[in-house]
Design an enzyme around this catalytic site. Structure first.
Site, PDB file in Angstrom:
ATOM      1  N   ARG A 132      -8.059 -11.611  45.511  1.00  0.00           N
ATOM      2  CA  ARG A 132      -8.065  -9.088  45.816  1.00  0.00           C
ATOM      3  C   ARG A 132      -9.200  -8.983  45.117  1.00  0.00           C
ATOM      4  NH1 ARG A 132      -2.409  -8.842  43.056  1.00  0.00           N
ATOM      5  NH2 ARG A 132      -3.080  -8.786  41.203  1.00  0.00           N
ATOM      6  N   ARG A 216       0.615 -12.642  29.704  1.00  0.00           N
ATOM      7  CA  ARG A 216       0.632 -11.000  30.888  1.00  0.00           C
ATOM      8  C   ARG A 216       1.325 -11.441  31.549  1.00  0.00           C
ATOM      9  NH1 ARG A 216      -4.157 -11.217  33.087  1.00  0.00           N
ATOM     10  NH2 ARG A 216      -3.185 -11.640  35.018  1.00  0.00           N
TER      11      ARG A 216
HETATM   12  C1  LIG Z   1       1.798  -7.923  38.469  1.00  0.00           C
HETATM   13  C2  LIG Z   1       0.707  -8.749  37.989  1.00  0.00           C
HETATM   14  C3  LIG Z   1       0.995  -9.883  36.470  1.00  0.00           C
HETATM   15  C4  LIG Z   1       2.022  -9.900  36.581  1.00  0.00           C
HETATM   16  O1  LIG Z   1       2.869 -10.781  37.521  1.00  0.00           O
HETATM   17  P1  LIG Z   1       4.273 -11.585  36.861  1.00  0.00           P
HETATM   18  O2  LIG Z   1       4.340 -12.731  38.089  1.00  0.00           O
HETATM   19  O3  LIG Z   1       5.422 -10.860  37.164  1.00  0.00           O
HETATM   20  O4  LIG Z   1       4.233 -12.367  35.576  1.00  0.00           O
HETATM   21  C5  LIG Z   1       0.178 -10.252  35.070  1.00  0.00           C
HETATM   22  N1  LIG Z   1      -1.432  -9.312  35.724  1.00  0.00           N
HETATM   23  C6  LIG Z   1      -1.141  -8.663  36.570  1.00  0.00           C
HETATM   24  C7  LIG Z   1      -3.106  -8.885  37.529  1.00  0.00           C
HETATM   25  C8  LIG Z   1      -0.623  -8.476  37.946  1.00  0.00           C
HETATM   26  O5  LIG Z   1      -0.784  -7.279  39.106  1.00  0.00           O
END
Ligand SMILES: *Cc1c(COP(=O)(O)O)cnc(C)c1O
Length: 373
Positions: A132, A216
């Protein structure tokens, strides 16, 4: 006041889920992902709840989301901005931490910071296989090292993102982690104080070796299933859904056999039927793809959505339900009595993922915040 169903947000469930993440990660620092209005739950309310609970940092996708949080008084913790090409003036003014995925960007930020006699904290995104954004883990190492020479920026973190940590087969996630760990070792002399973070919700739950210095998560903070294609995982059950969505039954009609229901006449009564009209439609984020697929809960019983969902209303078959009266509460997502409909179930019926269901129902409807479960 907003039209449509009411969205109830349990702050007690947010607290429970946050604490569960801390337990599962052995008290790792948590970067709580609150992009897209906290997945439809209301970014300001969710972020201030998490700030009070001691969350380490917040993560959003775009600058306006971060600025909204700062203006609402969330000033004590860093906010990572995952994607936006941030204006350096905004970064300084609102004390934001951009994720940088190109040398040119780091250069510009450094120049602006130096002109103001400042240093801007940044995190650097590494593409280990998400495909990405990010510096390519094997091709862009010189570019990453070059950032260390810029006097106006300080690299306080590195991140990478999993492309399929939500599968039972974790082999590619393991490859991604290997790549990150290899690079971390290679860069350790250059960026000594930077933290590394990689784990999204699925990795928090199932992949402890990826927890690194911080995690995260987004989805599991909101209590939804991070293993939608593998719903049987027992760990999922411990997270509590934060959002419930409740509409009203506007009307009940008794109709004879052979009558068609709604646009396109996709449902025809086979028997004398009791048909209810629910006060929600696709304008309220209840996907039209749920037509003839979803169930709702009324009076503690499941009732099927029949016919096409309209812009403002949807029809349900109440023939097999007992004791239902007009104006009854209709649960679209959440519990009623001992039964429950989850965002993941709705997502499966609609052919999407729970993220999209939560965001589409949560963002357009009026939200109320409750301190109880
Ligand atoms: C959306 C996102 C997350 C969180 O992802 P989940 O599957 O909801 O835990 C973490 N890091 C990045 C870069 C994201 O875009």
């Amino acid at each position: 006041m907003k039209r449509g169903p009411a969205v109830e947000i349990s702050l007690a469930a947010i607290k429970h889920n946050y604490e569960l993440v801390r337990v599962l990660t052995n008290n790792r620092r948590v970067i709580a992902t609150v992009k897209a209005d906290a997945y439809g739950h209301g970014a300001v309310e969710i972020a201030s709840t998490l700030e009070k609970l001691g969350v380490y940092c917040l993560g959003v996708a775009y600058a306006p989301e971060a600025i909204e949080l700062r203006r609402a008084g969330i000033n004590k913790i860093p906010i990572l901005v995952y994607f936006d090409n941030l204006d350096a003036a905004d970064i300084v003014k609102y004390d934001l931490t951009p994720i940088v995925y190109g040398v040119g960007k780091a250069d510009v930020l450094s120049d602006v910071a130096l002109k103001q006699n400042r240093q801007i904290d940044i995190h650097v995104d590494i593409d280990t296989g998400m495909g990405r954004v990010g510096f390519l883990y094997d091709r862009d190492i010189e570019g990453i090292k070059a950032i260390s020479k810029l006097k106006g920026v300080r690299v306080t973190g590195f991140m990478s993102h999993f492309s399929e940590a939500d599968l039972n087969d974790r082999s590619f996630a393991e490859v991604q982690l290997e790549r990150a760990l290899h690079l971390r070792a290679e860069l350790s002399g250059v960026f000594q104080s930077a933290i590394w973070h990689m784990a999204n919700s699925a990795a928090v739950m199932s992949f402890p070796s990826s927890h690194l210095d911080a995690v995260r998560p987004g989805l599991i903070l909101y209590g939804s299933n991070a293993f939608e294609f593998d719903c049987t995982r027992p760990e999922t059950a411990a997270f509590r859904p934060v959002m419930a969505v409740k509409a009203r039954l506007l009307h009940i009609r008794r109709v004879p056999p052979g009558r068609s229901v709604s646009y396109g006449r996709t449902f025809v009564t086979m028997r004398e039927s009791l048909i209810g009209v629910v006060g929600t439609g696709y304008a309220d984020g209840y996907p039209r793809a749920l037509s003839n697929k979803a169930h709702v809960l009324i009076n503690g019983q499941f009732a099927p959505i029949i016919g096409r969902i309209c812009m403002d209303v949807a029809m349900v078959d109440l023939t097999d339900c007992r004791g239902v009266e007009e104006n009854a509460e209709v649960v679209l997502v959440g519990r009623q009595g001992d039964k429950e409909i989850t965002a993941s179930e709705l997502a499966a019926w609609a052919g999407t993922i729970s993220y999209e269901i939560l965001i589409s129902l949560g963002r357009v409807n009026g939200r109320v915040y409750l301190d109880e479960p």
